[in-house]
Design an enzyme around this catalytic site. Sequence first.
Site, mmCIF file in Angstrom:
data_model
loop_
_atom_site.group_PDB
_atom_site.id
_atom_site.type_symbol
_atom_site.label_atom_id
_atom_site.label_comp_id
_atom_site.label_asym_id
_atom_site.label_seq_id
_atom_site.Cartn_x
_atom_site.Cartn_y
_atom_site.Cartn_z
ATOM 1 C CG HIS A 1 81.820 87.797 28.315
ATOM 2 N ND1 HIS A 1 81.251 86.822 27.539
ATOM 3 C CD2 HIS A 1 80.807 88.417 28.981
ATOM 4 C CE1 HIS A 1 79.935 86.841 27.733
ATOM 5 N NE2 HIS A 1 79.635 87.791 28.604
ATOM 6 C CG ASP B 1 78.570 91.954 26.829
ATOM 7 O OD1 ASP B 1 78.800 92.691 25.860
ATOM 8 O OD2 ASP B 1 77.470 91.426 27.046
HETATM 9 ZN ZN LIG Z 1 77.381 90.864 31.230
#
Ligand SMILES: [Zn+2]
Length: 246
Positions: A216, A70
Amino acid sequence: MLKNIHIILIGLALFILLHTFLDTVFAVLMTFVLLFSWIIVNIFSVKHSLFLKSICRIRTKEKIVFLSFDDGPSDQFTPVILSTLKRNNVKALFFCIGQHAELYPDLVRRISDEGHRIGNHTYSHNWKNAFKPSSIIEAEINHANNILFDITGCKPDLFRPPFGITNPSISKALKSSGMNSVGWDIRSFDTISKESQKMIRRISEKLRPGSIILLHDNREITSRILNELIQTIQNKGYKIVSLADI
Ligand SMILES: [Zn+2]
């Protein structure tokens, strides 16, 4: 642990509500506390939300898992992550933020060209937007989709709610834009974690068939541990596959 959280909280709330007929202020207060907790669980737990059904794990007996990234693309760390994935011949899911895609279109193109799937993570990734009317949320989603489409020629159909926040407005916006929500069943905590070995251990201990792992691609620690994480997952007999493969 929270598997039956809805039933437990609602059950307890109703149980205490019944006792309010016996007239205790404490019982009334407890009812409100439990119902409030139930609403909080629904808003902040993408896995347990009744407001929006998300794919948090693929039901399978096969030892396969999925990597998802993400908040990118990031000019600092996404290239390192992409190179590691390529070296290991692993495909992943990238939930890009529209604003970041605008800044780094070449990276978005590279993600797509290297066979990864791109999903939508809203345009601005602002948590306040989650509590705005569904028309505003829909505009955010469509804005990001248009940017990603202009760069890759593909319109994403998968969405990941920023911060895992879900509510009826987000659900309505997704229905209107024809998208499916994807959550996760393993959090890496790479946004706060500082110890690589602890992070790898935490993820690998939670692996089960069909797990979707949340990472991430704008985090230094993630780019640093990815190679070892892939090796650890594979050494446990799991194959890392793309959602497009199933
Ligand atoms: Zn996010």
